[in-house]
Design an enzyme around this catalytic site. Structure first.
Site, PDB file in Angstrom:
ATOM      1  N   TYR A   1      33.216  50.107  24.751  1.00 29.78           N
ATOM      2  CA  TYR A   1      33.712  49.655  26.058  1.00 29.78           C
ATOM      3  C   TYR A   1      34.972  48.812  25.878  1.00 29.78           C
ATOM      4  O   TYR A   1      35.953  48.955  26.608  1.00 29.78           O
ATOM      5  CB  TYR A   1      32.601  48.841  26.739  1.00 29.78           C
ATOM      6  CG  TYR A   1      32.889  48.384  28.144  1.00 29.78           C
ATOM      7  CD1 TYR A   1      32.426  49.107  29.238  1.00 29.78           C
ATOM      8  CD2 TYR A   1      33.600  47.196  28.395  1.00 29.78           C
ATOM      9  CE1 TYR A   1      32.656  48.680  30.532  1.00 29.78           C
ATOM     10  CE2 TYR A   1      33.840  46.768  29.680  1.00 29.78           C
ATOM     11  CZ  TYR A   1      33.369  47.506  30.754  1.00 29.78           C
ATOM     12  OH  TYR A   1      33.613  47.091  32.037  1.00 29.78           O
TER      13      TYR A   1
ATOM     14  N   PHE B   1      39.463  50.087  36.260  1.00 31.12           N
ATOM     15  CA  PHE B   1      38.337  49.442  36.939  1.00 31.12           C
ATOM     16  C   PHE B   1      38.672  49.205  38.413  1.00 31.12           C
ATOM     17  O   PHE B   1      37.846  49.456  39.298  1.00 31.12           O
ATOM     18  CB  PHE B   1      37.982  48.122  36.248  1.00 31.12           C
ATOM     19  CG  PHE B   1      36.758  47.465  36.821  1.00 31.12           C
ATOM     20  CD1 PHE B   1      35.486  47.830  36.393  1.00 31.12           C
ATOM     21  CD2 PHE B   1      36.871  46.501  37.819  1.00 31.12           C
ATOM     22  CE1 PHE B   1      34.356  47.246  36.945  1.00 31.12           C
ATOM     23  CE2 PHE B   1      35.746  45.914  38.372  1.00 31.12           C
ATOM     24  CZ  PHE B   1      34.494  46.284  37.927  1.00 31.12           C
TER      25      PHE B   1
ATOM     26  N   THR C   1      29.138  55.192  33.641  1.00 33.90           N
ATOM     27  CA  THR C   1      29.772  55.692  34.865  1.00 33.90           C
ATOM     28  C   THR C   1      31.267  55.880  34.647  1.00 33.90           C
ATOM     29  O   THR C   1      31.855  56.892  35.061  1.00 33.90           O
ATOM     30  CB  THR C   1      29.514  54.732  36.043  1.00 33.90           C
ATOM     31  OG1 THR C   1      28.106  54.624  36.265  1.00 33.90           O
ATOM     32  CG2 THR C   1      30.195  55.210  37.319  1.00 33.90           C
TER      33      THR C   1
ATOM     34  N   SER D   1      25.921  41.826  32.701  1.00 33.67           N
ATOM     35  CA  SER D   1      26.063  42.880  33.700  1.00 33.67           C
ATOM     36  C   SER D   1      24.698  43.413  34.138  1.00 33.67           C
ATOM     37  O   SER D   1      24.469  43.662  35.328  1.00 33.67           O
ATOM     38  CB  SER D   1      26.917  44.013  33.134  1.00 33.67           C
ATOM     39  OG  SER D   1      27.191  44.981  34.114  1.00 33.67           O
TER      40      SER D   1
ATOM     41  N   ARG E   1      31.180  45.199  39.240  1.00 30.92           N
ATOM     42  CA  ARG E   1      31.318  43.772  39.553  1.00 30.92           C
ATOM     43  C   ARG E   1      32.640  43.194  39.038  1.00 30.92           C
ATOM     44  O   ARG E   1      33.516  42.833  39.807  1.00 30.92           O
ATOM     45  CB  ARG E   1      30.119  43.015  38.955  1.00 30.92           C
ATOM     46  CG  ARG E   1      29.938  41.594  39.457  1.00 30.92           C
ATOM     47  CD  ARG E   1      28.710  40.973  38.804  1.00 30.92           C
ATOM     48  NE  ARG E   1      28.838  40.936  37.358  1.00 30.92           N
ATOM     49  CZ  ARG E   1      29.371  39.918  36.665  1.00 30.92           C
ATOM     50  NH1 ARG E   1      29.803  38.850  37.310  1.00 30.92           N
ATOM     51  NH2 ARG E   1      29.456  39.962  35.349  1.00 30.92           N
ATOM     52  N   LYS E   2      32.787  43.092  37.714  1.00 30.33           N
ATOM     53  CA  LYS E   2      34.013  42.544  37.133  1.00 30.33           C
ATOM     54  C   LYS E   2      34.646  43.472  36.105  1.00 30.33           C
ATOM     55  O   LYS E   2      35.854  43.587  36.031  1.00 30.33           O
ATOM     56  CB  LYS E   2      33.728  41.190  36.455  1.00 30.33           C
ATOM     57  CG  LYS E   2      33.592  40.018  37.407  1.00 30.33           C
ATOM     58  CD  LYS E   2      33.530  38.722  36.606  1.00 30.33           C
ATOM     59  CE  LYS E   2      33.512  37.505  37.517  1.00 30.33           C
ATOM     60  NZ  LYS E   2      33.473  36.243  36.710  1.00 30.33           N
ATOM     61  N   GLY E   3      33.832  44.099  35.278  1.00 34.51           N
ATOM     62  CA  GLY E   3      34.352  44.995  34.262  1.00 34.51           C
ATOM     63  C   GLY E   3      35.193  44.317  33.204  1.00 34.51           C
ATOM     64  O   GLY E   3      36.075  44.931  32.613  1.00 34.51           O
TER      65      GLY E   3
ATOM     66  N   HIS F   1      20.218  57.158  29.739  1.00 29.42           N
ATOM     67  CA  HIS F   1      20.064  55.832  29.121  1.00 29.42           C
ATOM     68  C   HIS F   1      18.978  55.861  28.045  1.00 29.42           C
ATOM     69  O   HIS F   1      18.646  54.816  27.466  1.00 29.42           O
ATOM     70  CB  HIS F   1      19.696  54.787  30.175  1.00 29.42           C
ATOM     71  CG  HIS F   1      20.808  54.468  31.131  1.00 29.42           C
ATOM     72  ND1 HIS F   1      22.115  54.324  30.731  1.00 29.42           N
ATOM     73  CD2 HIS F   1      20.796  54.252  32.481  1.00 29.42           C
ATOM     74  CE1 HIS F   1      22.867  54.038  31.794  1.00 29.42           C
ATOM     75  NE2 HIS F   1      22.089  53.996  32.856  1.00 29.42           N
TER      76      HIS F   1
ATOM     77  N   LYS G   1      24.528  49.649  31.893  1.00 32.82           N
ATOM     78  CA  LYS G   1      25.638  48.727  32.162  1.00 32.82           C
ATOM     79  C   LYS G   1      26.592  48.597  30.981  1.00 32.82           C
ATOM     80  O   LYS G   1      27.117  47.524  30.683  1.00 32.82           O
ATOM     81  CB  LYS G   1      25.114  47.358  32.597  1.00 32.82           C
ATOM     82  CG  LYS G   1      24.150  47.386  33.772  1.00 32.82           C
ATOM     83  CD  LYS G   1      24.682  48.190  34.956  1.00 32.82           C
ATOM     84  CE  LYS G   1      25.908  47.542  35.607  1.00 32.82           C
ATOM     85  NZ  LYS G   1      26.411  48.382  36.748  1.00 32.82           N
ATOM     86  N   SER G   2      26.807  49.723  30.300  1.00 34.93           N
ATOM     87  CA  SER G   2      27.696  49.719  29.136  1.00 34.93           C
ATOM     88  C   SER G   2      28.936  50.586  29.314  1.00 34.93           C
ATOM     89  O   SER G   2      29.748  50.679  28.395  1.00 34.93           O
ATOM     90  CB  SER G   2      26.928  50.194  27.897  1.00 34.93           C
ATOM     91  OG  SER G   2      25.864  49.329  27.592  1.00 34.93           O
ATOM     92  N   GLY G   3      29.080  51.240  30.463  1.00 39.24           N
ATOM     93  CA  GLY G   3      30.267  52.048  30.693  1.00 39.24           C
ATOM     94  C   GLY G   3      30.010  53.529  30.871  1.00 39.24           C
ATOM     95  O   GLY G   3      30.942  54.332  30.800  1.00 39.24           O
TER      96      GLY G   3
END
Length: 297
Positions: A195, A231, A53, A140, A259-261, A110, A49-51
């Site tokens: 990020y 995003f 993707t 996140s 979700r929000k980014g 990861h 969940k750090s960027g």
């Protein structure tokens, strides 16, 4: 979720060399460790969940000159292989998928740096690490645990933050993860991204990635890639928003994969007391690191 859908059993965490990993990933780690990349392969590493993707999509766009049709040829999980992924949540494991892909391959992991297959360093593969500030990462990751029905049970927010601080979540301590790649970036020729920098000035960071990969695109192509990888656009893109994952695994009615980014969303989750305790713990673990994280823009 409808009544006839199978309930996915949640993963258990097991220790491997001092790092907690989901049981279905841990069982194949010896094979992952033995993976031998091609010198042209590109590794994208990050704590969850750090960027990763986002970065993978930028890299794929750069490799295809920002061609919309090329980058919508398949979901991001098909275009990018998740190195340590098992076949529990996907039709193929990461290693199986890599056997079927032709170099140069974009590979995501990861794993902390000490678990990255040595072949990546021996073959001098291009490696991009993306780091996100700890507070937004834990927020996140918490929401991801709720929507990812195959992940370990998250429990309440208070205990989740405690687990994050003490390395009791999958992939271990965030602190050690970001420091491990930071300390090796010059020796291993790792491009270390933040990020927050990608949010603040996406064109600059896309150009940094392009130059690191020894690519040369026109200003128009770069601008096109920046726009395609906002995003908002990635959240609406069915090839990147993980809507292709079945809802019995990723239940996006609970929370969106994207979700929000935002930078600073942690302020909507941490109490003042939690924030103070988190900051105190952070200072102890990161005081020698001097990694320039931003918790707001």
């Amino acid at each position: 979720m409808s009544e006839n859908q199978t309930v996915m059993p949640r993963a258990l965490l097991v220790p491997v060399k001092g790092i907690l990993l989901p049981d279905h990933i841990a069982k194949d780690l010896d094979a992952v460790s033995a993976f031998c990349p091609h010198p042209s392969d590109i590794l994208i590493a990050a704590f969850p969940k750090s960027g990763s993707t986002w970065t993978a999509e930028i890299v794929d766009q750069l490799l295809h000159n920002g061609d919309v049709e090329s980058c919508r040829r398949a979901p991001i999980t098909v275009r990018t292989a998740f190195l340590e992924a098992s076949n529990r949540l996907r039709t193929k494991s990461g290693l199986h998928q890599l056997k079927e892909m032709a170099p140069p391959r974009v590979i995501k992991t990861h794993l902390p740096i000490q678990m990255v297959p040595v072949g990546f360093w021996e073959k001098k593969c291009k490696t991009i690490y993306v780091a996100r500030n700890a507070k937004d990462t834990v927020v996140s990751f918490y929401h991801f645990h709720h929507m990812n029905l195959a992940s370990p049970e998250p429990g309440p927010w208070e205990s989740f933050v405690h687990k994050f601080m003490h390395g009791e979540l999958a992939w271990g301590y965030w602190h050690d993860h970001v420091k491990g790649f930071w300390e090796e970036q010059e020796k291993r020729d790792i491009l270390y991204l933040f990020y927050e920098d990608m949010k603040e000035n996406p064109r600059r960071e896309v150009e940094r990635i392009m130059k690191y990969l020894d690519l040369s695109l026109s200003d128009d192509d770069i601008g096109h890639i920046v726009e395609l990888t906002t995003f908002k656009n990635m959240k609406e893109n069915p090839m990147t928003n993980f809507s292709f994952f079945p809802p019995e695994i990723y239940n996006q009615s609970i929370s969106k994969f994207m979700r929000k980014g935002e930078v600073g969303d942690w302020k909507n989750h941490f109490t003042p007391e939690q924030s103070a305790a988190f900051d105190e713990d952070y200072e102890k673990k990161m005081k020698q690191a001097n990694i320039p994280f931003k918790t707001e823009l």
